[in-house]
Design a protein around this motif. Structure first.
Motif, PDB file in Angstrom:
ATOM      1  N   THR A  26     -34.925  24.904 -18.617  1.00 37.80           N
ATOM      2  CA  THR A  26     -35.108  23.759 -16.840  1.00 37.80           C
ATOM      3  C   THR A  26     -35.694  24.734 -15.617  1.00 37.80           C
ATOM      4  O   THR A  26     -35.911  24.792 -14.788  1.00 37.80           O
ATOM      5  N   ALA A  27     -34.814  26.155 -16.098  1.00 34.23           N
ATOM      6  CA  ALA A  27     -35.872  27.591 -14.960  1.00 34.23           C
ATOM      7  C   ALA A  27     -36.956  27.401 -14.807  1.00 34.23           C
ATOM      8  O   ALA A  27     -37.735  27.475 -13.883  1.00 34.23           O
ATOM      9  N   LEU A  28     -37.683  27.560 -16.151  1.00 29.83           N
ATOM     10  CA  LEU A  28     -39.285  27.648 -16.341  1.00 29.83           C
ATOM     11  C   LEU A  28     -39.852  26.771 -15.792  1.00 29.83           C
ATOM     12  O   LEU A  28     -40.364  26.707 -14.777  1.00 29.83           O
ATOM     13  N   VAL A  30     -39.074  24.302 -13.025  1.00 27.31           N
ATOM     14  CA  VAL A  30     -38.360  24.434 -11.377  1.00 27.31           C
ATOM     15  C   VAL A  30     -39.943  25.356 -11.077  1.00 27.31           C
ATOM     16  O   VAL A  30     -40.544  24.901  -9.961  1.00 27.31           O
ATOM     17  N   ILE A  31     -39.539  26.462 -11.734  1.00 25.83           N
ATOM     18  CA  ILE A  31     -40.427  27.623 -11.164  1.00 25.83           C
ATOM     19  C   ILE A  31     -41.993  27.210 -11.395  1.00 25.83           C
ATOM     20  O   ILE A  31     -42.385  27.291 -10.334  1.00 25.83           O
ATOM     21  N   ILE A  32     -42.539  26.665 -12.626  1.00 23.80           N
ATOM     22  CA  ILE A  32     -44.093  26.370 -12.279  1.00 23.80           C
ATOM     23  C   ILE A  32     -44.042  24.753 -10.586  1.00 23.80           C
ATOM     24  O   ILE A  32     -45.150  25.037 -10.277  1.00 23.80           O
ATOM     25  N   ALA A  34     -42.724  24.726  -8.882  1.00 23.42           N
ATOM     26  CA  ALA A  34     -42.594  25.119  -7.123  1.00 23.42           C
ATOM     27  C   ALA A  34     -43.872  25.972  -7.002  1.00 23.42           C
ATOM     28  O   ALA A  34     -44.363  26.282  -5.498  1.00 23.42           O
ATOM     29  N   ALA A  35     -44.309  27.095  -7.756  1.00 20.04           N
ATOM     30  CA  ALA A  35     -45.897  27.446  -7.934  1.00 20.04           C
ATOM     31  C   ALA A  35     -46.600  26.630  -7.526  1.00 20.04           C
ATOM     32  O   ALA A  35     -47.689  26.778  -6.487  1.00 20.04           O
ATOM     33  N   LYS A  39     -49.095  26.737  -4.168  1.00 20.81           N
ATOM     34  CA  LYS A  39     -50.532  26.691  -3.900  1.00 20.81           C
ATOM     35  C   LYS A  39     -51.293  25.710  -3.209  1.00 20.81           C
ATOM     36  O   LYS A  39     -52.377  26.169  -2.693  1.00 20.81           O
TER      37      LYS A  39
END
Length: 84
Positions: A26-28, A30-32, A34-35, A39
């Protein structure tokens, strides 16, 4: 209470799956996401338009010089001004 227990299925217990691996996934994700949003938000859209405007202006200047509307000295001066 009545023999019903929650087993963590669905978006419940640690979201995508159970335990630390589900949380990590889940964290991965969400981070992707957001990135990617950052960008896209920081993309230099205005710089591309400035370059196109300069190229269009130089093309107009070349055409005016080719038609004889301006002298070579005027052409060089204007070209130098546009290139800065």
């Amino acid at each position: 209470m009545w023999g019903c227990t929650y087993n963590g299925a669905g978006l419940g217990h640690w979201l995508f799956g159970g335990g630390i691996f589900g949380f990590g996934l889940t964290a991965l994700i969400v981070i992707i996401i957001a990135a990617l949003v950052l960008k896209i938000a920081k993309a230099p859209h205005h710089k591309k338009n400035e370059n196109l405007d300069t190229l269009d202006s130089l093309m107009i200047l070349k055409n005016r010089f080719a038609k004889g509307e301006i002298t070579e000295q005027e052409y060089q001066k204007m070209k130098q001004t546009l290139s800065v």
